[in-house]
Scaffold this motif. Structure first.
Motif, PDB file in Angstrom:
ATOM      1  N   GLN A  79       0.863  -1.164   0.000  1.00 27.18           N
ATOM      2  CA  GLN A  79       0.000   0.000   0.000  1.00 27.18           C
ATOM      3  C   GLN A  79       0.907   1.224   0.000  1.00 27.18           C
ATOM      4  OE1 GLN A  79      -2.501  -0.334   3.445  1.00 27.18           O
ATOM      5  NE2 GLN A  79      -3.929  -1.742   2.462  1.00 27.18           N
ATOM      6  N   GLY A  80       0.525   2.272  -0.752  1.00 29.74           N
ATOM      7  CA  GLY A  80       1.384   3.439  -0.803  1.00 29.74           C
ATOM      8  C   GLY A  80       0.655   4.676  -1.292  1.00 29.74           C
ATOM      9  N   ASN A  81       1.398   5.771  -1.446  1.00 36.86           N
ATOM     10  CA  ASN A  81       0.836   7.012  -1.940  1.00 36.86           C
ATOM     11  C   ASN A  81       1.938   7.850  -2.581  1.00 36.86           C
ATOM     12  OD1 ASN A  81       1.878   9.163   0.127  1.00 36.86           O
ATOM     13  ND2 ASN A  81       1.102   7.462   1.379  1.00 36.86           N
ATOM     14  N   MET A  82       1.529   8.894  -3.328  1.00 36.36           N
ATOM     15  CA  MET A  82       2.477   9.801  -3.968  1.00 36.36           C
ATOM     16  C   MET A  82       1.979  11.228  -3.865  1.00 36.36           C
ATOM     17  SD  MET A  82       3.296  11.733  -6.868  1.00 36.36           S
ATOM     18  CE  MET A  82       2.595  11.147  -8.422  1.00 36.36           C
ATOM     19  N   SER A  83       2.923  12.160  -3.617  1.00 38.10           N
ATOM     20  CA  SER A  83       2.620  13.591  -3.583  1.00 38.10           C
ATOM     21  C   SER A  83       3.505  14.291  -4.607  1.00 38.10           C
ATOM     22  CB  SER A  83       2.873  14.176  -2.192  1.00 38.10           C
ATOM     23  OG  SER A  83       2.144  13.481  -1.203  1.00 38.10           O
ATOM     24  N   ASN A  84       2.910  15.192  -5.385  1.00 43.67           N
ATOM     25  CA  ASN A  84       3.624  15.872  -6.460  1.00 43.67           C
ATOM     26  C   ASN A  84       3.487  17.388  -6.276  1.00 43.67           C
ATOM     27  OD1 ASN A  84       4.782  16.750  -8.814  1.00 43.67           O
ATOM     28  ND2 ASN A  84       3.225  15.901 -10.172  1.00 43.67           N
TER      29      ASN A  84
ATOM     30  N   THR B 237       3.056  26.071  -6.178  1.00 41.99           N
ATOM     31  CA  THR B 237       1.897  26.567  -6.908  1.00 41.99           C
ATOM     32  C   THR B 237       0.917  25.459  -7.282  1.00 41.99           C
ATOM     33  OG1 THR B 237       3.085  26.352  -9.010  1.00 41.99           O
ATOM     34  CG2 THR B 237       3.216  28.485  -7.871  1.00 41.99           C
ATOM     35  N   ASP B 238       1.449  24.261  -7.568  1.00 41.47           N
ATOM     36  CA  ASP B 238       0.614  23.135  -7.993  1.00 41.47           C
ATOM     37  C   ASP B 238       0.924  21.925  -7.115  1.00 41.47           C
ATOM     38  OD1 ASP B 238       0.260  25.021  -9.947  1.00 41.47           O
ATOM     39  OD2 ASP B 238       0.419  23.621 -11.622  1.00 41.47           O
ATOM     40  N   ARG B 239      -0.120  21.173  -6.821  1.00 41.82           N
ATOM     41  CA  ARG B 239       0.074  19.954  -6.035  1.00 41.82           C
ATOM     42  C   ARG B 239      -0.979  18.924  -6.424  1.00 41.82           C
ATOM     43  NH1 ARG B 239      -1.656  19.999   0.094  1.00 41.82           N
ATOM     44  NH2 ARG B 239      -3.668  19.709  -0.978  1.00 41.82           N
ATOM     45  N   SER B 240      -0.532  17.674  -6.522  1.00 43.10           N
ATOM     46  CA  SER B 240      -1.477  16.568  -6.704  1.00 43.10           C
ATOM     47  C   SER B 240      -1.156  15.473  -5.691  1.00 43.10           C
ATOM     48  CB  SER B 240      -1.414  16.010  -8.133  1.00 43.10           C
ATOM     49  OG  SER B 240      -0.135  15.475  -8.419  1.00 43.10           O
ATOM     50  N   LEU B 241      -2.213  14.846  -5.163  1.00 41.75           N
ATOM     51  CA  LEU B 241      -2.082  13.782  -4.173  1.00 41.75           C
ATOM     52  C   LEU B 241      -2.711  12.521  -4.736  1.00 41.75           C
ATOM     53  CD1 LEU B 241      -3.113  15.762  -0.943  1.00 41.75           C
ATOM     54  CD2 LEU B 241      -0.806  15.389  -1.873  1.00 41.75           C
TER      55      LEU B 241
ATOM     56  N   PHE C 147     -10.485  16.707  -9.086  1.00 41.62           N
ATOM     57  CA  PHE C 147     -10.107  15.309  -8.918  1.00 41.62           C
ATOM     58  C   PHE C 147      -9.836  14.672 -10.276  1.00 41.62           C
ATOM     59  CE2 PHE C 147     -12.653  16.415  -5.276  1.00 41.62           C
ATOM     60  CZ  PHE C 147     -11.978  15.842  -4.212  1.00 41.62           C
ATOM     61  N   PHE C 148      -8.883  13.769 -10.309  1.00 40.70           N
ATOM     62  CA  PHE C 148      -8.642  12.962 -11.498  1.00 40.70           C
ATOM     63  C   PHE C 148      -9.597  11.775 -11.482  1.00 40.70           C
ATOM     64  CE2 PHE C 148      -4.393  14.780 -10.498  1.00 40.70           C
ATOM     65  CZ  PHE C 148      -4.242  15.563 -11.629  1.00 40.70           C
ATOM     66  N   PRO C 149      -9.958  11.230 -12.621  1.00 40.45           N
ATOM     67  CA  PRO C 149     -10.820  10.038 -12.655  1.00 40.45           C
ATOM     68  C   PRO C 149     -10.194   8.884 -11.858  1.00 40.45           C
ATOM     69  CG  PRO C 149     -10.641  11.003 -14.845  1.00 40.45           C
ATOM     70  CD  PRO C 149      -9.648  11.715 -13.984  1.00 40.45           C
ATOM     71  N   SER C 150     -11.009   8.229 -11.084  1.00 33.47           N
ATOM     72  CA  SER C 150     -10.521   7.117 -10.261  1.00 33.47           C
ATOM     73  C   SER C 150      -9.950   6.009 -11.145  1.00 33.47           C
ATOM     74  CB  SER C 150     -11.669   6.573  -9.412  1.00 33.47           C
ATOM     75  OG  SER C 150     -11.237   5.478  -8.639  1.00 33.47           O
ATOM     76  N   GLY C 151      -8.772   5.553 -10.794  1.00 30.96           N
ATOM     77  CA  GLY C 151      -8.136   4.467 -11.532  1.00 30.96           C
ATOM     78  C   GLY C 151      -7.355   4.903 -12.754  1.00 30.96           C
ATOM     79  N   GLU C 152      -7.446   6.183 -13.151  1.00 28.08           N
ATOM     80  CA  GLU C 152      -6.726   6.647 -14.332  1.00 28.08           C
ATOM     81  C   GLU C 152      -5.229   6.758 -14.027  1.00 28.08           C
ATOM     82  OE1 GLU C 152      -7.170  10.124 -17.693  1.00 28.08           O
ATOM     83  OE2 GLU C 152      -7.570  10.643 -15.602  1.00 28.08           O
ATOM     84  N   MET C 153      -4.408   6.214 -14.935  1.00 28.27           N
ATOM     85  CA  MET C 153      -2.964   6.274 -14.741  1.00 28.27           C
ATOM     86  C   MET C 153      -2.478   7.705 -14.857  1.00 28.27           C
ATOM     87  SD  MET C 153      -1.564   2.901 -16.794  1.00 28.27           S
ATOM     88  CE  MET C 153       0.143   3.384 -16.489  1.00 28.27           C
TER      89      MET C 153
ATOM     90  N   GLY D 232      -6.669  10.454  -7.838  1.00 27.41           N
ATOM     91  CA  GLY D 232      -6.182  11.460  -6.912  1.00 27.41           C
ATOM     92  C   GLY D 232      -6.841  12.809  -7.076  1.00 27.41           C
ATOM     93  N   SER D 233      -6.305  13.782  -6.325  1.00 27.09           N
ATOM     94  CA  SER D 233      -6.835  15.145  -6.341  1.00 27.09           C
ATOM     95  C   SER D 233      -5.738  16.119  -6.728  1.00 27.09           C
ATOM     96  CB  SER D 233      -7.392  15.513  -4.960  1.00 27.09           C
ATOM     97  OG  SER D 233      -6.348  15.509  -3.990  1.00 27.09           O
ATOM     98  N   PHE D 234      -6.159  17.359  -7.125  1.00 21.91           N
ATOM     99  CA  PHE D 234      -5.164  18.347  -7.528  1.00 21.91           C
ATOM    100  C   PHE D 234      -5.568  19.743  -7.074  1.00 21.91           C
ATOM    101  CE2 PHE D 234      -8.129  18.126 -11.122  1.00 21.91           C
ATOM    102  CZ  PHE D 234      -8.413  19.470 -11.350  1.00 21.91           C
ATOM    103  N   VAL D 235      -4.540  20.583  -6.889  1.00 15.32           N
ATOM    104  CA  VAL D 235      -4.685  22.016  -6.644  1.00 15.32           C
ATOM    105  C   VAL D 235      -3.706  22.705  -7.579  1.00 15.32           C
ATOM    106  CG1 VAL D 235      -4.473  23.906  -4.998  1.00 15.32           C
ATOM    107  CG2 VAL D 235      -5.319  21.681  -4.236  1.00 15.32           C
ATOM    108  N   TYR D 236      -4.217  23.474  -8.551  1.00 21.72           N
ATOM    109  CA  TYR D 236      -3.362  24.150  -9.529  1.00 21.72           C
ATOM    110  C   TYR D 236      -3.516  25.669  -9.401  1.00 21.72           C
ATOM    111  CZ  TYR D 236      -2.810  19.631 -11.936  1.00 21.72           C
ATOM    112  OH  TYR D 236      -2.519  18.334 -12.247  1.00 21.72           O
TER     113      TYR D 236
END
Length: 320
Positions: free
Chosen positions: A101-106, A117-121, A186-192, A167-171
């Motif tokens: 199990q894991g996660n990524m922050s950008n 300025t931009d972040r996605s989780l 939000f990005f579509p669930s399951g989308e790469m 995931g979600s985003f703030v731009y």
């Protein structure tokens, strides 16, 4: 007649003595000390990797910084060790991950300020693969009673990759003109979204201490090494771009402690904890537009990568 009988008895006794000596020698060969050890175990694994592009306005000069985390992974491990003589062993150890199990922050810094300025989780982040190969030599150079001190040296290769989905985003539409973190969604669930892979070969050396008391054996080791030809690869699927990084040599280190209990002459149980850290590697990278095949090269310390992990593993050893 008596002399003849005595001579025959003496000759027979001598022959029987020789046979006994040969039999004793054969028994000694059959009960020789085991020289090979095979082990199989399961482990619990956590890892954090950093993926960085420089040239931005952050306090650290970052344009983009991705943080990849594996929080709960199950690993399968196998190893072999062979004693070449009383002081020198050769060994190989292999680890792979099964589930996680894991996660990524950008984070991105696209304006002139030092705040991102931009972040996605991406909470839906999977560890696609994890391989760790370790091969080397162990030379025992000091033995004092129940204590033995040795030197370890060898080659290590780590290959780890993730994929983040949904995931979600703030731009920020225009951070320098007041449109700061104004676009949320939000990005579509399951989308790469993004896939990332690190390949880190390295050479290492360090001391190990081993203490034995009856059936119990304790080990502790501290290793230091240097990476050789480390690379990474990043796919931004929504933007259809691939980034390939090549990094200069950098140091890494490892600390480990292990407990072993001898169940029988051949079988032992072991429990080990290990922490491993690859310091920040810097180098160049190349961006490739996948649709057109166009590439752009960024020289110097334009990219960075790091990796840290810790693990607890347990299992059984067979000596023969």
């Amino acid at each position: 007649m008596n002399r003849t009988l005595l001579f025959l008895l003496f000759t027979t006794a001598t022959s029987l003595g020789g046979v006994a000596d040969k039999n004793a020698a054969m028994v000694q060969v059959e009960t020789k000390e085991p020289k090979t050890t095979l082990s199989l175990g399961l482990g619990y694994f956590q890892a954090t990797a950093g993926e960085i592009v420089y040239g931005g306005s952050s306090a650290g000069g970052e344009l983009s910084h991705l943080i990849w985390k594996t929080e709960d992974a199950l690993t399968l491990e196998a190893s072999i060790r062979h004693s070449l003589n009383a002081q020198l062993d050769v060994y190989a150890h292999f680890t792979t991950a099964l589930v996680d199990q894991g996660n990524m922050s950008n984070y991105d810094w696209l304006g002139s300020g030092t705040r991102w300025t931009d972040r996605s989780l991406h909470g839906d982040t999977e560890l696609d693969s994890y391989y760790r190969l370790d091969a080397g030599l162990e030379l025992t150079f000091l033995e004092r009673g129940s204590l033995a001190v040795s030197a370890l040296g060898g080659f290590r290769y780590v290959d780890i990759s993730w994929t983040a989905r949904g995931g979600s985003f703030v731009y920020s539409t225009d951070p320098d003109f007041g449109l700061f973190r104004d676009d949320r969604g939000f990005f579509p669930s399951g989308e790469m979204g993004i896939s990332y892979r690190q390949k880190i070969p390295g050479l290492y050396l360090g001391p190990q201490a081993e203490w034995t008391s009856g059936r119990v054996k304790l080990k502790a080791a501290v290793l230091g090494g240097v990476t050789v030809g480390a690379t990474d690869r990043d796919y931004h699927w929504m933007r259809n771009i691939r980034f390939d990084g090549e990094f200069d040599a950098q140091v890494f280190f490892e600390a480990s402690v292990a407990f072993k209990y001898q169940l029988t002459r051949s079988w032992s149980y072991f429990l080990e904890g290990r922490y491993e850290q690859y310091e920040l590697m810097k180098g160049s990278f190349q961006a490739t537009e996948l649709s057109s095949g166009e590439t752009e090269f960024y020289a110097g310390d334009s990219a960075g990568a790091r990796l840290g992990s810790w693990q607890i593993r347990t299992g059984l050893e067979l000596r023969f």
